[in-house]
Each structure stands twice: as structure tokens, then as C-alpha cells.
Design an enzyme around this catalytic site. Structure first.
Site, mmCIF file in Angstrom:
data_model
loop_
_atom_site.group_PDB
_atom_site.id
_atom_site.type_symbol
_atom_site.label_atom_id
_atom_site.label_comp_id
_atom_site.label_asym_id
_atom_site.label_seq_id
_atom_site.Cartn_x
_atom_site.Cartn_y
_atom_site.Cartn_z
ATOM 1 N N ASP A 35 15.729 -33.141 -47.644
ATOM 2 C CA ASP A 35 16.582 -32.578 -48.810
ATOM 3 C C ASP A 35 17.956 -33.481 -48.557
ATOM 4 O O ASP A 35 18.320 -33.246 -47.155
ATOM 5 C CB ASP A 35 16.897 -31.434 -48.901
ATOM 6 C CG ASP A 35 17.730 -30.951 -50.022
ATOM 7 O OD1 ASP A 35 17.366 -31.284 -51.061
ATOM 8 O OD2 ASP A 35 18.886 -30.368 -49.826
ATOM 9 N N GLU B 216 4.851 -38.414 -32.307
ATOM 10 C CA GLU B 216 4.054 -37.600 -31.467
ATOM 11 C C GLU B 216 2.775 -37.059 -31.873
ATOM 12 O O GLU B 216 1.871 -36.520 -31.117
ATOM 13 C CB GLU B 216 5.066 -36.591 -30.863
ATOM 14 C CG GLU B 216 6.320 -36.910 -30.047
ATOM 15 C CD GLU B 216 7.372 -35.609 -30.123
ATOM 16 O OE1 GLU B 216 6.921 -34.753 -30.306
ATOM 17 O OE2 GLU B 216 8.184 -35.981 -29.412
HETATM 18 C C1 NOJ Z 1 18.708 -31.890 -53.938
HETATM 19 C C2 NOJ Z 1 17.412 -30.641 -54.250
HETATM 20 O O1 NOJ Z 1 16.558 -31.533 -54.863
HETATM 21 C C3 NOJ Z 1 18.149 -29.858 -55.165
HETATM 22 O O2 NOJ Z 1 17.322 -28.888 -55.961
HETATM 23 C C4 NOJ Z 1 19.252 -29.037 -54.436
HETATM 24 O O3 NOJ Z 1 20.019 -28.246 -55.228
HETATM 25 C C5 NOJ Z 1 20.091 -29.816 -53.486
HETATM 26 N N1 NOJ Z 1 19.595 -30.962 -52.832
HETATM 27 C C6 NOJ Z 1 20.877 -29.067 -52.284
HETATM 28 O O4 NOJ Z 1 20.127 -28.864 -51.396
#
Ligand code: NOJ
Length: 546
Positions: free
Chosen positions: A204, A256
Site C-alpha cells: 500500500d 529467502e
Molecule cells: C491506498 C488504498 O488502496 C486505499 O484504499 C487507502 O485508503 C489508502 N491507500 C491509504 O492506506
């Protein structure tokens, strides 16, 4: 395809938004046991892997992207044992599992943040996050002018006077990736899940971890001051070169473990070159290619995106990924349902204009699926794409849960419209999403007419979106030209995309307003709609054997 090709170079990965996929216990929220119960469906659909949105312990201020404990599963979704069982069962069905990992921020309920709050200004506990005194008299102004992606300032002030940074909601404080403990903690979390059998991670906000240590103001720019434009070499907090050091270490950790574990970066980069930097040798395996999703329904635009993406990624030896929808963007059936599909402006919510024509959107979505699945590399399917689900654009305001709705002062409805629980069967809500004796309604209301779009209604109907996807995925597995590799464009009139993949495969997509006479071929493999007199109608696509 030779078995020596790593799976992630050509995988079709199905995105499971846990809370909206399948609810096993009738509380109106999808869960891990629900995913397990639908593995036969996913296997028969023909996907190679699942990307599962965060299942970690979370107060759910941002649908689970506010993680309180990365080593625990939230009780709303199940238990750690359920997750382990899902991983094992999925493997039995020949499906890999890739959970999300959220390294840019934690929940404000995470033990580290709670310790930081208790320890007070200047304490070592605060150094794991980004705390600063304010500016102006008595520090009443935020430390700089950065803005939150969800609206409003990126800083919140505590009663003790300190401010902390959150590029998303205030419940999602940003970690300080200059702190060695942050590195060791995430390395340990990766190993925790790798040793439980996950096949990789979706990272993310992979482009957000490194911040300029000086935390400089963003230059004030003409035009919309969303703080996202980057007319300078290094943005103070997006896509900085230092992030790659982190991922080189992560790659070594993945290596790993046996069984080809792989990362996919959610990295929003300004150019294909900058995106390719994430997937250089020794870096991450793959990265989402959002340029494809942002393109308009226009042959030239799409071709440019395809060419630029392939050139850059092949240049560094990485496979491309293609994606049309996910849990953050308007579903493409609805995006394509307007006569003129606008190009998406990065970091701005997509606000389509014009009358909605879902038949048009569905026709184009079918053609887009054949285009995407014929391109070299891997592809992502967001749950419900295979059912042709549209965006639910008229959710009652009282039901909206995305933090964007509140943070925007009720000017932006946020992302709930693409997160509505999916219909499995039956004539009325919850359409098999929850058991018949469920104690609660689905967490977002489903449109009454979704019975037509349910898995049950579409199964066995050769004209349905579901069967189109199923057949396409099966052909993709069987045809040696598809998956990893390259493509060669074949000359075609303006508005028509034609490319060849060897051996013997041709994909034709008609984005013009005129029917197009099909080129010579030996057989039709799959078409997005009926073909009459050898003509491919506008907004249709076809796979040919040549
Ligand atoms: C991207 C994620 O796909 C989204 O849903 C989220 O709100 C933001 N990152 C923050 O983590």
C-alpha cells in the site's frame, strides 16, 4: 508457457475486498470464512492468485488500511487460524494468496502510536512517527502546508501542542522510515506472513514511505492546489528515490523463502520511467500500472499507454500489469458508460459528466476485458468486474462510510460506490452475500436489480460477462501466445487497435464509430459480442487465431 517462467510474470490476480465478498456469519460484513467457501468459484473462474485487502486488526477508520496490529486478524473478518486455513485451502485449489501490507502508516490505535501519545513531546517513542512542533505564535499553525489525500491538512495537533503527520486520515499517522526500528519491524512482519505461506504482498502507498527530512512546504502552484503535482525533481513525500532502498531489502527477504514469493507495488508515479524504477533488478517484482486504468476509451490514448508501459518495463526486465478497476476508483462499466470518457486526472476523484448508458459501458467493459487479458504481462480483476457490476452512484448519504465523505465536507462521496457487496444468487438482497438467516443487512445496500448480475444468473449464460471472463481466462491459460511476452501492432484504421502475439494470435479492438472488417484469420477464439458478415461492431473486441 515454459514452466521456468515465474508465475507472477503472467498471473491473473483477483482482488478480494474482504468486507464485500462473502459473509459467512451473517453480520453483513464479508469475512475470511466467506472467501474460503467461494474458492471453488474462484478456481472455476480461472484466476491464479488472490490479492486480499487488509484483514489485520483495525478500528476500520479507512476500511482496514488503518492497521492496529499487523500480526493479528480483525475479529470482524475472522482469526489468524482462519487466515492460515484460507492460505492452505487456496493452495489446494491452485490459487496463490497475496495480502496487503500497509507500511506508510499505522492506526492511531497501534501500540506504537499509543506509546508515543503517552510518552509526550520529544520522547523517543514519538520518533517512530513524524511529530513536530507547529509554526506561528504558540505553534498554532501546522508544521508545513502538506495536505491529506482525504482532504484537509495532513497534520493534526494534540492537546500537548505537538503536531503529527498523516497523509491520509488523522487515524492513520505516518511512520518515520528514517527510524531503524520501523525497518526491522516491517521486515519481521514480512517474515511472519511469508512463513505462514503467503505468496507475496501488495504494498500500500509504496511511493509514500520516504519523506524529505526537512519537511519543506510544497511550492504553491497555479491550478488546483491538491499538493500532488510534481514539477520538481523530488517531491517532498511522493515517489522519492530513497524508497527503493527499502524495497531492495524486502526483495532479499522474499528471496529467502522458497516458492517464488512476489511483491506488487501500489506506486503512483508521474511517468512510466519512474514507475519502472520500482521493478528494476533487485527491486520489487511488479507494480500496478495505473496509466491503463486512467486512459480514456480512445484508441490512440490506449495505444500510447500500452507502448510506453511496455517499453519502460521491458527495459528493466519486468512484466507489465494491467488493471481496469479496484476498490479506490469508479468501476469501469460506469466509467465507460458515458459517450466521452474523460482521461483520469491522477489524485483527483473521477467525476464523469454526461448521461449514463450502462449498455454502452457494458459493451466497452467486455471489449476492455479482452484487450487487457491479451496484453503481455499480468492482469488484475477486481471482484465484480467479472459480473459487469456498475458503480453504485446513488448510495444514500446516510450509508456512506468512506472517510473521504466526511473529510471533504460532504462534497466528495468517496469510494463506497465500488465497494458494494457482490451478488451471488437469488432474487433479492443480500443476493447470497450473507446467509439467508443473517442477523444484519449488508454493510452497504445492494441495488434491487442486482439479481440479474448475480453469479447464479450469469453462470451458463454464454452471453454473460461472467462466461466471457471464464472463457477468456481458460483460453489465456491454454494459448501459448498469451501471458508474458511482447506484442506487435498491426496496421489498422484510426480508432482500431490490432496487435499480434506469437504464435498465431491476433487481438482486434474497435473503438471507432464504424464497423470494421476483420482481417484474415483461421478461427475466432472469442468475441465480446456477435459478429455478423465478418464485421466487428464499434466498442467490440475479438481474439483471432491467425
Ligand atoms: C491506498 C488504498 O488502496 C486505499 O484504499 C487507502 O485508503 C489508502 N491507500 C491509504 O492506506
Amino acid at each position: 508457457m515454459p514452466s521456468t517462467t515465474p508465475w507472477w510474470r503472467s498471473a491473473v490476480i483477483y482482488q478480494v475486498y474482504v468486507r464485500s465478498f462473502a459473509d459467512s456469519n451473517g453480520d453483513g460484513v464479508g469475512d475470511i470464512a466467506g472467501i474460503r467457501s467461494r474458492l471453488p468459484y474462484l478456481e472455476s473462474l480461472g484466476v491464479d492468485a488472490l490479492w486480499i485487502n487488509p484483514w489485520y486488526k483495525s478500528p476500520m477508520a479507512d476500511g482496514g488500511y488503518d492497521v492496529a496490529d499487523f500480526r493479528a486478524v480483525d475479529p470482524l473478518f475472522g482469526t489468524l487460524a482462519d487466515a492460515e486455513q484460507l492460505i492452505a485451502d487456496a493452495h489446494e485449489h491452485g490459487i496463490r494468496v497475496i495480502p496487503d501490507i500497509v507500511p506508510n502508516h499505522t492506526s492511531d490505535q497501534h501500540a506504537w502510536f499509543q506509546q508515543a501519545l503517552a510518552a509526550g513531546p520529544g520522547s523517543p517513542e514519538r520518533e517512530r512517527y513524524i511529530f513536530r512542533p507547529g509554526r506561528g505564535p504558540d505553534g498554532v499553525d501546522p508544521p508545513n502546508n502538506w495536505v491529506s489525500c482525504f482532504g484537509g491538512p495532513a497534520w493534526t495537533r494534540l492537546p500537548d501542542g505537538d503536531w503529527y503527520l498523516h497523509l491520509y486520515a488523522p487515524e492513520q499517522p505516518d511512520l518515520n522510515w528514517q527510524h531503524p526500528e520501523v525497518h526491522t519491524e516491517f521486515e519481521s512482519i514480512l517474515r511472519f506472513w511469508f512463513s505462514r505461506g503467503v505468496d507475496g504482498f501488495r504494498i500500500d502507498v509504496a511511493h509514500g514511505l520516504a519523506k524529505d527530512p526537512e519537511l519543506p512546504d510544497l511550492p504553491l502552484l497555479p491550478g488546483p492546489t491538491d499538493g500532488q503535482s510534481r514539477p520538481f525533481a523530488q517531491h517532498p513525500h511522493w515517489d522519492r528515490d530513497e524508497v527503493h532502498d527499502i524495497y531492495r531489502t524486502w526483495r532479499k527477504i522474499a528471496d529467502e523463502f522458497d516458492g517464488e514469493r512476489a511483491f506488487v507495488a501500489e506506486a503512483w508515479a508521474d511517468t512510466p520511467e519512474r514507475l519502472a524504477a520500482y521493478v528494476r533488478p533487485g527491486g520489487l517484482h511488479t507494480a500496478f500500472n495505473f496509466d491503463f486504468l486512467m486512459a480514456s476509451w480512445d484508441a490512440e490514448d490506449l495505444r500510447t499507454v500500452i507502448d510506453d508501459s511496455l517499453a519502460m518495463l521491458i527495459g528493466v526486465g519486468a512484466p507489465a500489469t494491467w488493471v481496469l478497476s479496484n476498490h479506490d476508483v469508479m468501476r469501469h462499466t460506469s466509467r465507460y458508460a458515458r459517450k466521452n470518457v474523460a482521461r483520469w486526472v491522477p489524485n483527483q476523484r473521477y467525476q464523469p459528466e454526461g448521461d449514463i448508458d450502462l449498455e454502452l459501458g457494458t459493451r466497452r467493459a467486455r471489449a476492455a476485458a479482452l484487450l487487457m487479458l491479451a496484453l503481455p504481462g499480468g492482469a488484475y480483476i477486481y471482484q465484480g468486474d467479472e459480473l459487469g457490476l456498475p458503480e453504485v452512484e446513488d448510495l444514500p448519504e446516510a450509508d456512506l462510510q468512506d472517510p473521504i465523505w466526511e473529510r471533504s465536507g460532504h462534497t466528495d462521496r468517496g469510494r463506497d460506490g465500488c465497494r458494494v457487496p457482490i451478488p451471488w444468487s437469488g432474487q433479492s438482497a443480500p443476493f447470497g452475500f450473507s446467509p439467508a438467516d443473517a442477523s444484519a443487512e449488508p454493510w452497504l445496500p445492494q441495488p434491487a436489480n442486482w439479481s440479474e448480475r448475480s453469479v447464479e444468473a450469469q453462470t451458463g449464460d454464454e452471453t454473460s460477462m461472467l462466461e466471457l471472463y471464464r472463457t477468456a481466462l481458460q483460453l489465456r491459460r491454454e494459448h501459448s501466445a498469451l501471458g508474458d511476452g511482447t506484442l506487435a501492432w498491426v496496421e489498422a484504421p484510426a480508432g482500431v487497435l490490432t496487435f499480434r502475439r506469437d504464435p498465431g494470435f491476433l487481438c482486434v479492438v474497435n473503438l471507432s464509430d464504424e464497423p470494421y472488417r476483420l482481417p484474415e484469420h483461421t478461427a475466432t477464439l472469442l468475441a465480446s459480442g456477435p459478429i455478423t458478415d465478418g464485421l466487428l461492431d464499434p466498442d467490440h473486441a475479438i481474439w483471432l487465431q491467425v
